[in-house]
Motif scaffolding. Sequence first.
Motif, short mmCIF file in Angstrom:
data_model
loop_
_atom_site.label_atom_id
_atom_site.label_comp_id
_atom_site.label_asym_id
_atom_site.label_seq_id
_atom_site.Cartn_x
_atom_site.Cartn_y
_atom_site.Cartn_z
N LEU A 80 -13.84 -0.04 41.91
CA LEU A 80 -14.02 1.08 40.99
C LEU A 80 -15.39 1.04 40.32
O LEU A 80 -16.05 2.07 40.16
N ASP A 81 -15.83 -0.15 39.94
CA ASP A 81 -17.13 -0.29 39.31
C ASP A 81 -18.25 0.14 40.27
O ASP A 81 -19.16 0.87 39.89
N GLU A 82 -18.15 -0.28 41.53
CA GLU A 82 -19.15 0.14 42.50
C GLU A 82 -19.11 1.64 42.72
O GLU A 82 -20.16 2.30 42.78
N GLY A 83 -17.93 2.21 42.82
CA GLY A 83 -17.81 3.65 42.99
C GLY A 83 -18.42 4.41 41.83
O GLY A 83 -19.13 5.40 42.02
N TRP A 84 -18.16 3.95 40.61
CA TRP A 84 -18.71 4.62 39.44
C TRP A 84 -20.23 4.51 39.41
O TRP A 84 -20.92 5.49 39.12
N ARG A 85 -20.77 3.31 39.72
CA ARG A 85 -22.23 3.14 39.74
C ARG A 85 -22.86 4.06 40.79
O ARG A 85 -23.89 4.69 40.54
N ARG A 86 -22.23 4.17 41.95
CA ARG A 86 -22.76 5.07 42.98
C ARG A 86 -22.73 6.51 42.51
O ARG A 86 -23.67 7.28 42.76
N SER A 87 -21.64 6.90 41.84
CA SER A 87 -21.56 8.28 41.35
C SER A 87 -22.63 8.55 40.29
O SER A 87 -23.19 9.64 40.24
N GLN A 88 -22.93 7.56 39.47
CA GLN A 88 -23.98 7.71 38.46
C GLN A 88 -25.36 7.87 39.08
O GLN A 88 -26.26 8.44 38.48
N HIS A 97 -1.39 -0.67 39.07
CA HIS A 97 -0.29 -1.57 38.73
C HIS A 97 -0.13 -1.73 37.22
O HIS A 97 0.20 -2.81 36.73
N GLY A 98 -0.44 -0.65 36.47
CA GLY A 98 -0.28 -0.66 35.03
C GLY A 98 -1.30 -1.49 34.27
O GLY A 98 -1.17 -1.68 33.06
N ARG A 99 -2.31 -2.00 34.94
CA ARG A 99 -3.32 -2.83 34.28
C ARG A 99 -4.30 -1.94 33.51
O ARG A 99 -5.02 -1.14 34.11
N PRO A 100 -4.38 -2.10 32.19
CA PRO A 100 -5.26 -1.25 31.37
C PRO A 100 -6.73 -1.32 31.80
O PRO A 100 -7.41 -0.28 31.81
N LYS A 101 -7.23 -2.49 32.16
CA LYS A 101 -8.64 -2.62 32.57
C LYS A 101 -8.90 -1.78 33.83
O LYS A 101 -9.92 -1.12 33.94
N THR A 102 -7.98 -1.82 34.78
CA THR A 102 -8.14 -1.04 36.01
C THR A 102 -8.13 0.45 35.69
O THR A 102 -8.98 1.20 36.17
N ILE A 103 -7.19 0.87 34.87
CA ILE A 103 -7.09 2.29 34.49
C ILE A 103 -8.37 2.73 33.78
O ILE A 103 -8.90 3.82 34.03
N GLU A 104 -8.89 1.88 32.91
CA GLU A 104 -10.13 2.19 32.18
C GLU A 104 -11.31 2.41 33.13
O GLU A 104 -12.16 3.26 32.89
N LEU A 105 -11.36 1.65 34.22
CA LEU A 105 -12.49 1.73 35.15
C LEU A 105 -12.48 2.99 36.02
O LEU A 105 -13.46 3.29 36.67
N VAL A 106 -11.37 3.72 36.02
CA VAL A 106 -11.34 4.99 36.75
C VAL A 106 -12.36 5.94 36.13
O VAL A 106 -12.98 6.75 36.83
N LYS A 107 -12.57 5.82 34.81
CA LYS A 107 -13.55 6.61 34.05
C LYS A 107 -13.44 8.08 34.41
O LYS A 107 -12.37 8.68 34.33
N ASP A 108 -14.57 8.66 34.84
CA ASP A 108 -14.61 10.09 35.14
C ASP A 108 -14.66 10.36 36.64
O ASP A 108 -15.05 11.44 37.06
N LEU A 109 -14.25 9.38 37.45
CA LEU A 109 -14.25 9.60 38.90
C LEU A 109 -13.16 10.60 39.28
O LEU A 109 -12.05 10.57 38.73
N GLU A 110 -13.48 11.47 40.22
CA GLU A 110 -12.51 12.46 40.70
C GLU A 110 -11.41 11.75 41.49
O GLU A 110 -11.69 10.89 42.33
#
Length: 153
Positions: A41-49, A62-75
């Motif tokens: 997710l971090d790589e995907g977000w950096r590429r989108s930026q 899997h309900g992990r808050p950190k993972t959900i947070e990293l979705v950010k504004d990705l479609e």
Amino acid sequence: MSGEFWTGPKARDAEGVVVPAGKFRIYLGSLAGVGKTCAMLDEGWRRSQRGADVVIGLVEAHGRPKTIELVKDLEIVPRRVVTHRDALFEEMDVDAVLARSPEVALVDELAHTNVLEASRNEKRWQDVFELLEAGIAVISTLNVQHIESIADA
């Protein structure tokens, strides 16, 4: 070397020029919870930026808050939802990702077995190959223990 490689058959455009299939990157981890999905997710977000057209084909938080947070504004491409044995299941909608035709698709858990009512492919890696053959770059994740299950592929 980036660790990326070309995969799948080479497609030809309207003028007969060979166009490579999508690039494929895998985040490999020793077991669940080590950070593969977060890294993807971090790589995907950096590429989108940096201007790349990136979508989430499927991410399992899997309900992990950190993972959900990293979705950010990705479609997020909506999942296909089906009922199987009186239970609801969600799978990646390969046709929707293909129709959206992003530059990069993030697809979690490469060795996952699909619910057959939701996909024409038995395994998620087969879904990923369809995306790659369409020229879509894919970033995926895989646990070491699942390598044997995709070894023949």
